[in-house]
Design an enzyme around this catalytic site. Structure first.
Site, PDB file in Angstrom:
ATOM      1  N   GLN A 177     -44.318  -9.710  65.392  1.00 29.17           N
ATOM      2  CA  GLN A 177     -45.421  -9.303  64.522  1.00 29.17           C
ATOM      3  C   GLN A 177     -46.793  -9.178  65.185  1.00 29.17           C
ATOM      4  OE1 GLN A 177     -47.588 -10.541  60.318  1.00 29.17           O
ATOM      5  NE2 GLN A 177     -45.667 -11.507  60.754  1.00 29.17           N
TER       6      GLN A 177
ATOM      7  N   LEU B 297     -35.504   1.433  77.056  1.00 23.81           N
ATOM      8  CA  LEU B 297     -35.597   1.333  78.509  1.00 23.81           C
ATOM      9  C   LEU B 297     -35.232  -0.086  78.925  1.00 23.81           C
ATOM     10  CD1 LEU B 297     -36.716   3.160  80.830  1.00 23.81           C
ATOM     11  CD2 LEU B 297     -38.887   1.965  80.574  1.00 23.81           C
TER      12      LEU B 297
ATOM     13  N   THR C  72     -35.849  -2.466  81.437  1.00 20.41           N
ATOM     14  CA  THR C  72     -36.825  -2.603  82.531  1.00 20.41           C
ATOM     15  C   THR C  72     -36.359  -3.594  83.587  1.00 20.41           C
ATOM     16  OG1 THR C  72     -37.982  -4.248  81.237  1.00 20.41           O
ATOM     17  CG2 THR C  72     -38.791  -1.989  81.092  1.00 20.41           C
ATOM     18  N   LYS C  73     -35.140  -4.082  83.434  1.00 25.49           N
ATOM     19  CA  LYS C  73     -34.612  -4.966  84.486  1.00 25.49           C
ATOM     20  C   LYS C  73     -33.706  -4.186  85.447  1.00 25.49           C
ATOM     21  CE  LYS C  73     -35.377  -9.404  82.429  1.00 25.49           C
ATOM     22  NZ  LYS C  73     -34.837 -10.520  81.665  1.00 25.49           N
TER      23      LYS C  73
ATOM     24  N   ASN D 112     -46.525  -8.822  74.162  1.00 26.99           N
ATOM     25  CA  ASN D 112     -46.561 -10.203  73.660  1.00 26.99           C
ATOM     26  C   ASN D 112     -45.240 -10.906  73.949  1.00 26.99           C
ATOM     27  OD1 ASN D 112     -45.279  -8.717  71.529  1.00 26.99           O
ATOM     28  ND2 ASN D 112     -45.707 -10.381  70.107  1.00 26.99           N
ATOM     29  N   PHE D 113     -44.810 -10.786  75.216  1.00 26.92           N
ATOM     30  CA  PHE D 113     -43.629 -11.526  75.672  1.00 26.92           C
ATOM     31  C   PHE D 113     -43.978 -12.996  75.791  1.00 26.92           C
ATOM     32  CE2 PHE D 113     -42.675  -7.449  78.073  1.00 26.92           C
ATOM     33  CZ  PHE D 113     -41.682  -7.054  77.197  1.00 26.92           C
TER      34      PHE D 113
ATOM     35  N   GLU E  16     -45.754 -17.792  64.365  1.00 32.36           N
ATOM     36  CA  GLU E  16     -46.818 -17.910  63.362  1.00 32.36           C
ATOM     37  C   GLU E  16     -47.254 -19.349  63.007  1.00 32.36           C
ATOM     38  OE1 GLU E  16     -48.566 -15.477  61.315  1.00 32.36           O
ATOM     39  OE2 GLU E  16     -49.585 -17.334  60.881  1.00 32.36           O
TER      40      GLU E  16
ATOM     41  N   ASP F 225     -50.154 -14.422  63.516  1.00 33.46           N
ATOM     42  CA  ASP F 225     -49.566 -13.172  64.011  1.00 33.46           C
ATOM     43  C   ASP F 225     -50.497 -11.966  63.841  1.00 33.46           C
ATOM     44  OD1 ASP F 225     -47.234 -14.240  64.956  1.00 33.46           O
ATOM     45  OD2 ASP F 225     -46.119 -13.917  63.123  1.00 33.46           O
TER      46      ASP F 225
ATOM     47  N   GLY G 118     -67.802 -23.083  50.943  1.00 29.58           N
ATOM     48  CA  GLY G 118     -69.230 -22.948  51.212  1.00 29.58           C
ATOM     49  C   GLY G 118     -70.048 -23.818  50.282  1.00 29.58           C
ATOM     50  N   GLY G 119     -71.219 -23.344  49.930  1.00 34.05           N
ATOM     51  CA  GLY G 119     -72.108 -24.126  49.076  1.00 34.05           C
ATOM     52  C   GLY G 119     -71.814 -23.948  47.591  1.00 34.05           C
ATOM     53  N   GLN G 120     -70.863 -23.067  47.247  1.00 35.53           N
ATOM     54  CA  GLN G 120     -70.569 -22.846  45.822  1.00 35.53           C
ATOM     55  C   GLN G 120     -69.244 -23.486  45.476  1.00 35.53           C
ATOM     56  OE1 GLN G 120     -71.165 -19.973  47.790  1.00 35.53           O
ATOM     57  NE2 GLN G 120     -73.325 -20.093  47.301  1.00 35.53           N
TER      58      GLN G 120
HETATM   59  N1  CAO Z   1     -35.726  -4.480  79.085  1.00 37.91           N
HETATM   60  C1  CAO Z   1     -35.273  -5.575  79.719  1.00 37.91           C
HETATM   61  N2  CAO Z   1     -35.683  -6.821  79.427  1.00 37.91           N
HETATM   62  C2  CAO Z   1     -36.575  -6.946  78.430  1.00 37.91           C
HETATM   63  C3  CAO Z   1     -37.083  -5.838  77.718  1.00 37.91           C
HETATM   64  C4  CAO Z   1     -36.606  -4.559  78.098  1.00 37.91           C
HETATM   65  N3  CAO Z   1     -37.042  -3.467  77.478  1.00 37.91           N
HETATM   66  N4  CAO Z   1     -37.945  -6.286  76.778  1.00 37.91           N
HETATM   67  C5  CAO Z   1     -37.968  -7.625  76.900  1.00 37.91           C
HETATM   68  N5  CAO Z   1     -37.159  -8.029  77.894  1.00 37.91           N
HETATM   69  C6  CAO Z   1     -36.899  -9.390  78.349  1.00 37.91           C
HETATM   70  C7  CAO Z   1     -38.120 -10.049  78.949  1.00 37.91           C
HETATM   71  O1  CAO Z   1     -38.343  -9.560  80.245  1.00 37.91           O
HETATM   72  C8  CAO Z   1     -37.708 -11.520  78.900  1.00 37.91           C
HETATM   73  O2  CAO Z   1     -36.858 -11.787  79.981  1.00 37.91           O
HETATM   74  P1  CAO Z   1     -36.947 -13.138  80.898  1.00 37.91           P
HETATM   75  O3  CAO Z   1     -37.304 -14.261  79.967  1.00 37.91           O
HETATM   76  O4  CAO Z   1     -35.565 -13.205  81.449  1.00 37.91           O
HETATM   77  O5  CAO Z   1     -37.970 -12.924  81.913  1.00 37.91           O
HETATM   78  C9  CAO Z   1     -36.806 -11.592  77.674  1.00 37.91           C
HETATM   79  O6  CAO Z   1     -36.595 -10.232  77.275  1.00 37.91           O
HETATM   80  C10 CAO Z   1     -37.305 -12.400  76.507  1.00 37.91           C
HETATM   81  O7  CAO Z   1     -38.655 -12.209  76.228  1.00 37.91           O
HETATM   82  P2  CAO Z   1     -39.472 -13.237  75.305  1.00 37.91           P
HETATM   83  O8  CAO Z   1     -39.650 -14.549  75.998  1.00 37.91           O
HETATM   84  O9  CAO Z   1     -40.726 -12.562  74.931  1.00 37.91           O
HETATM   85  O10 CAO Z   1     -38.542 -13.351  73.997  1.00 37.91           O
HETATM   86  P3  CAO Z   1     -38.069 -14.592  73.117  1.00 37.91           P
HETATM   87  O11 CAO Z   1     -37.288 -13.989  72.006  1.00 37.91           O
HETATM   88  O12 CAO Z   1     -37.400 -15.647  73.918  1.00 37.91           O
HETATM   89  O13 CAO Z   1     -39.414 -15.214  72.527  1.00 37.91           O
HETATM   90  C11 CAO Z   1     -41.506 -15.167  71.335  1.00 37.91           C
HETATM   91  C12 CAO Z   1     -40.080 -14.626  71.442  1.00 37.91           C
HETATM   92  C13 CAO Z   1     -42.237 -14.397  70.255  1.00 37.91           C
HETATM   93  C14 CAO Z   1     -41.445 -16.664  70.974  1.00 37.91           C
HETATM   94  C15 CAO Z   1     -42.208 -14.991  72.694  1.00 37.91           C
HETATM   95  O14 CAO Z   1     -42.154 -13.638  73.048  1.00 37.91           O
HETATM   96  C16 CAO Z   1     -43.646 -15.441  72.709  1.00 37.91           C
HETATM   97  O15 CAO Z   1     -43.960 -16.645  72.721  1.00 37.91           O
HETATM   98  N6  CAO Z   1     -44.586 -14.470  72.745  1.00 37.91           N
HETATM   99  C17 CAO Z   1     -45.992 -14.742  72.853  1.00 37.91           C
HETATM  100  C18 CAO Z   1     -46.541 -15.235  71.579  1.00 37.91           C
HETATM  101  C19 CAO Z   1     -46.299 -14.278  70.448  1.00 37.91           C
HETATM  102  O16 CAO Z   1     -46.643 -13.123  70.468  1.00 37.91           O
HETATM  103  N7  CAO Z   1     -45.706 -14.814  69.388  1.00 37.91           N
HETATM  104  C20 CAO Z   1     -45.752 -14.131  68.116  1.00 37.91           C
HETATM  105  C21 CAO Z   1     -44.585 -13.468  67.770  1.00 37.91           C
HETATM  106  S1  CAO Z   1     -44.856 -12.839  66.170  1.00 37.91           S
HETATM  107  O17 CAO Z   1     -44.311 -14.063  65.202  1.00 37.91           O
END
Ligand code: CAO
Length: 416
Positions: free
Chosen positions: A17, A72, A74-75, A96-97, A140, A169, A248-250
């Site tokens: 989000q 895509l 990306t790995k 936001n990884f 969140e 979020d 606030g003040g109200q």
């Molecule tokens: N191709 C290949 N790999 C991909 C990819 C793609 N297109 N898109 C994502 N990935 C991979 C990432 O490279 C990562 O790999 P490694 O951990 O092996 O390096 C993996 O997917 C997981 O990414 P992540 O850590 O972001 O995902 P998660 O589900 O484990 O965690 C979240 C989710 C939201 C907790 C975490 O992303 C986070 O803390 N983000 C920052 C804070 C944030 O935005 N939180 C709000 C989310 S909204 O509620």
């Protein structure tokens, strides 16, 4: 007339989000937002909380409108090559990884700068760089607890409470959008890109500013006169939860209206603003309170505030929340009915202003979403459906100069 952000190309590496809320806003205002998703699965919200089998969930469609989707991996070497080309041609990369994921993918800030010195890299993380919790993944409610919202929300005799509003979020996404636009403006002057980082903790804290105000007042004098704990209750050394008290003040409170026994939202929020005291007393049939020194200042009313609210509730008992507001608005009293999501969804004014819009979707059917909360005199914001997974993959790759054979090869290798 074109949209203000037309010509700005954004690599949207966001999910769930916080990040998608930011890039959706920029897409509404004309940016070309290319959502990069893992082949096969895509953003996890496509399948979370689905209510129509095989269709993208509302969680996804309501946060990803007006974007294009590129799958895509990306790995893979091919995926990295595509991403490098995209970075060379784009203005902003938003992600936001979890902490360190972009670096692990091989796209450090240094590397991105090398590829495109004008690139703006915008990130959401749970905590800011260097924070002792910087390694934590965050959702969140975690952010609401870390940013001071939960400890100050709820009732004094209950536990810390999180808000239904996405303070961690979507709010963080809005902060990031401001950061991106600021960096784009600066790039227009310097030609240089930069890193823009927003933490969810900081964004929640930014909305809890008045609670930090209150902590300092409490430290200094030991009480907070606008809280329900004053003057009869007890204060500790931390800002307490104030229930529905006005910040606030109200003084204000959520008050029962006709039907509250069966309707969970038959309430209004009522604020006692100083200048409206006289009309409030007249409306309530309490003219004797108007000049009574026991009642006619905010300070004098404070120790009797719940008795005053009880008198107002008594007056409200034969009025619906809508009837009550229609009377009170004539007296210039700040108030509102407590609206349910069902009432908001059907609200004529919100439909007319574009704050609630209907969007057609090829698989989900027509659904409701929240339109732009920002209105412009020279732009109408059109909310378009969110893309299907990989809907624009071939188109984006062709734009990047790949031939049909190369694209077919990438599909076969599952790099896209
Ligand atoms: N191709 C290949 N790999 C991909 C990819 C793609 N297109 N898109 C994502 N990935 C991979 C990432 O490279 C990562 O790999 P490694 O951990 O092996 O390096 C993996 O997917 C997981 O990414 P992540 O850590 O972001 O995902 P998660 O589900 O484990 O965690 C979240 C989710 C939201 C907790 C975490 O992303 C986070 O803390 N983000 C920052 C804070 C944030 O935005 N939180 C709000 C989310 S909204 O509620």
């Amino acid at each position: 007339m074109g949209k203000p952000l037309e010509g700005i190309k954004i690599i949207d590496f966001t999910h769930v989000q916080a990040g998608p809320a930011c890039t959706q806003l920029l897409a509404w205002y004309g940016a070309d937002v290319i959502k990069v998703e893992r082949p096969g699965s895509g953003d996890v919200t496509r399948s979370q909380l689905r209510h129509v089998e095989d269709a993208d969930a509302l969680y996804f469609t309501m946060l990803n409108s007006n974007k294009r989707s590129l799958t895509l991996d990306t790995k893979t070497a091919q995926g990295k090559e595509v991403l490098e080309r995209l970075i060379r041609e784009s203005d902003v990369l938003v992600e936001n990884f979890g902490p360190g994921a972009l670096d692990r993918m091989g796209f450090t800030w240094e590397r991105i700068k090398e590829l495109n010195p004008g690139m703006i890299v915008a990130s959401v993380k749970g905590f800011s760089d260097g924070h002792h919790y910087q390694d934590l993944k965050v959702y969140e409610n975690v952010a609401q607890c870390a940013g001071g919202a939960a400890s100050t929300t709820g009732f004094w005799d209950g536990p810390p409470t999180v808000s239904g509003a996405a303070l961690g979020d979507s709010n963080t996404g809005m902060h990031l959008a401001i950061g991106i636009l600021t960096a784009l403006h600066q790039r227009n002057q310097t030609g240089k890109g930069q890193k823009v980082a927003v933490s969810m903790q900081d964004s929640v804290l930014n909305l809890c500013r008045v609670k930090l105000r209150d902590q300092q007042r409490l430290d200094a004098i030991g009480y907070l006169e606008e809280y329900p704990q004053y003057p009869h209750g007890e204060f500790s050394d931390v800002v307490p939860r104030g229930g529905n008290a006005g910040g606030g003040g109200q003084p204000g409170w959520v008050l029962k209206c006709k039907g509250w026994e069966t309707d969970p939202n038959a309430y209004i929020y009522f604020t006692i603003q100083g200048h409206a005291w006289e009309p409030i007393c007249r409306a309530l049939g309490k003219p004797e309170w108007i000049d009574d020194p026991e009642y006619n200042t905010a300070r004098a009313r404070q120790d009797k505030i719940f008795d005053i609210f009880a008198t107002i509730e008594n007056w409200l008992s034969d009025k619906t929340k809508y009837e009550a507001v229609d009377i009170l608005r004539k007296f210039d009293i700040p108030c509102s009915p407590v609206l349910s999501m069902k009432e908001i969804a059907a609200d004529k004014s919100l439909r007319e202003s574009g704050s609630i819009v209907e969007v057609p979707h090829p698989k989900l059917g027509t659904y409701l979403t929240v339109g732009s909360p920002i209105k412009f005199s020279d732009m109408t914001v059109e909310v378009k459906p969110s893309p299907l997974l990989g809907e624009h993959t071939d188109e984006v790759l062709a734009d990047l100069g790949y031939t049909a054979e190369q694209i077919a090869e990438m599909h076969a290798a599952r790099a896209v």
